[in-house]
Design an enzyme around this catalytic site. Sequence first.
Site, PDB file in Angstrom:
ATOM      1  N   ARG A 126       0.841  -1.189   0.000  1.00 40.43           N
ATOM      2  CA  ARG A 126       0.000   0.000   0.000  1.00 40.43           C
ATOM      3  C   ARG A 126       0.880   1.245   0.000  1.00 40.43           C
ATOM      4  NH1 ARG A 126      -1.952  -3.573   3.950  1.00 40.43           N
ATOM      5  NH2 ARG A 126      -4.017  -4.449   3.501  1.00 40.43           N
ATOM      6  N   LYS A 183      -1.697  -2.929   8.069  1.00 38.49           N
ATOM      7  CA  LYS A 183      -2.864  -2.545   8.864  1.00 38.49           C
ATOM      8  C   LYS A 183      -2.940  -3.380  10.134  1.00 38.49           C
ATOM      9  CE  LYS A 183      -5.942  -0.863   5.204  1.00 38.49           C
ATOM     10  NZ  LYS A 183      -7.255  -1.048   4.547  1.00 38.49           N
ATOM     11  N   HIS A 212      -2.802   2.201  -5.814  1.00 47.14           N
ATOM     12  CA  HIS A 212      -3.608   1.013  -5.549  1.00 47.14           C
ATOM     13  C   HIS A 212      -3.880   0.221  -6.827  1.00 47.14           C
ATOM     14  CE1 HIS A 212      -4.998  -0.344  -1.692  1.00 47.14           C
ATOM     15  NE2 HIS A 212      -6.101  -0.827  -2.213  1.00 47.14           N
ATOM     16  N   ARG A 229      -1.047  -2.075  -7.241  1.00 44.18           N
ATOM     17  CA  ARG A 229      -1.238  -3.193  -6.305  1.00 44.18           C
ATOM     18  C   ARG A 229      -2.227  -4.210  -6.875  1.00 44.18           C
ATOM     19  NH1 ARG A 229      -1.296  -4.288  -0.632  1.00 44.18           N
ATOM     20  NH2 ARG A 229      -3.305  -4.932   0.205  1.00 44.18           N
ATOM     21  N   HIS A 241      -3.455  -9.052   3.464  1.00 46.57           N
ATOM     22  CA  HIS A 241      -4.878  -9.167   3.782  1.00 46.57           C
ATOM     23  C   HIS A 241      -5.061 -10.060   5.006  1.00 46.57           C
ATOM     24  CE1 HIS A 241      -6.060  -8.220  -0.651  1.00 46.57           C
ATOM     25  NE2 HIS A 241      -5.884  -7.132   0.058  1.00 46.57           N
ATOM     26  N   TYR A 272      -9.984 -10.925  -6.380  1.00 43.54           N
ATOM     27  CA  TYR A 272      -9.156 -10.897  -7.588  1.00 43.54           C
ATOM     28  C   TYR A 272      -9.467 -12.057  -8.520  1.00 43.54           C
ATOM     29  CZ  TYR A 272      -6.506  -7.251  -5.299  1.00 43.54           C
ATOM     30  OH  TYR A 272      -6.157  -6.081  -4.699  1.00 43.54           O
TER      31      TYR A 272
END
Length: 344
Positions: A152, A176, A243, A246, A269, A278
């Site tokens: 990110r 995150k 993004h 990515r 994730h 995806y």
Amino acid sequence: MMKLSAQIIQEYLSSCGAQKRLDPKTLKAYRIDLCQFAEHLTTEGTEFDRKSVKAYLSLLNQQFKPRTVKRKIASLRAFSAWLAEEGRLRQNPFTGLRFRLREPLLLPRALPLRVIGGLLEAAHQKLRQSSGTGTALCGAAVLELLFATGMRVSELCGLRRRDIDLVDGCIYIMGKGSKERVIQVVNPEVLTLLRRYARLTCPEWNEAFFRNRRGGRLSEQSVRRILCNYAKMLGAPMRVTPHMIRHTLATQLLDADVDIRCIQHLLGHSSIQTTQIYTHVAEAKQRDMLLRKHPRNRFSFPSCGFPEEEDAPCLPADPVWLPPKMMNNTRTSAECPECFSQKG
């Protein structure tokens, strides 16, 4: 029930920051959501109870998209649970409250691989023109690292010198939820570029790896501006964002039959369900599968009496409904009377 005050909201946010160690951006979003709700209560002259929550949910549905509404509801739900635990709320208004929002499935926007190649070429062209120094070297290193790791933009800007092993090519990324992951950069050209940048800027061990002209940490907006400049050099018709790079990496890896668990770790994730989106955009893989497996491919028929290599579709005269690219590759009833001898 109770009324919300700025002091109570601040106490909750301080608690989240100290106990849950939430990201500053998450805390900022919580603050915005809770202040908006508090302002709504003040405007309506109501208290924080079940009735006011249901009225606010109806208002949110009218003003925002489902994804935004879900986030704001999640903020309020967590806040209500904290108030109940602290004994400041006799009854949690969200207890037993059910609601369902239909959120449209928005697929990630990936770039064609040729566009990625064009962006990289533009970056290296600018690097050659600048003799490999200054902002051109920083821009090329940023683009290469984004595509090499799929990280990110916030993670890239948060990298420190100590997070990058320029010998083995290991990148330690704080993602995150304060979850760290390790990604290896295996392309020798990318590693060489990162080493050149490190030698030029000589960042201290705990300093930001990517820095602006003033020596401060490179901002996310600066990274987006770098990509926009490369897209302009390329003449790309679309807006290119970090993004999207990515998304492109994830889609290309999925097309290459990389295990989805590996892609999940690469992207950071927490849930495999986030990565599975995806699978909807793996177009090359889908096309290859259909070419090899579709049962229609078991049959072959002559095309309207024409040689097989001239397999343009036979269509009625004046085919106004066709897209422009098909208009020059069709036959009308005048050119192929056999196909239109029967009506209906």
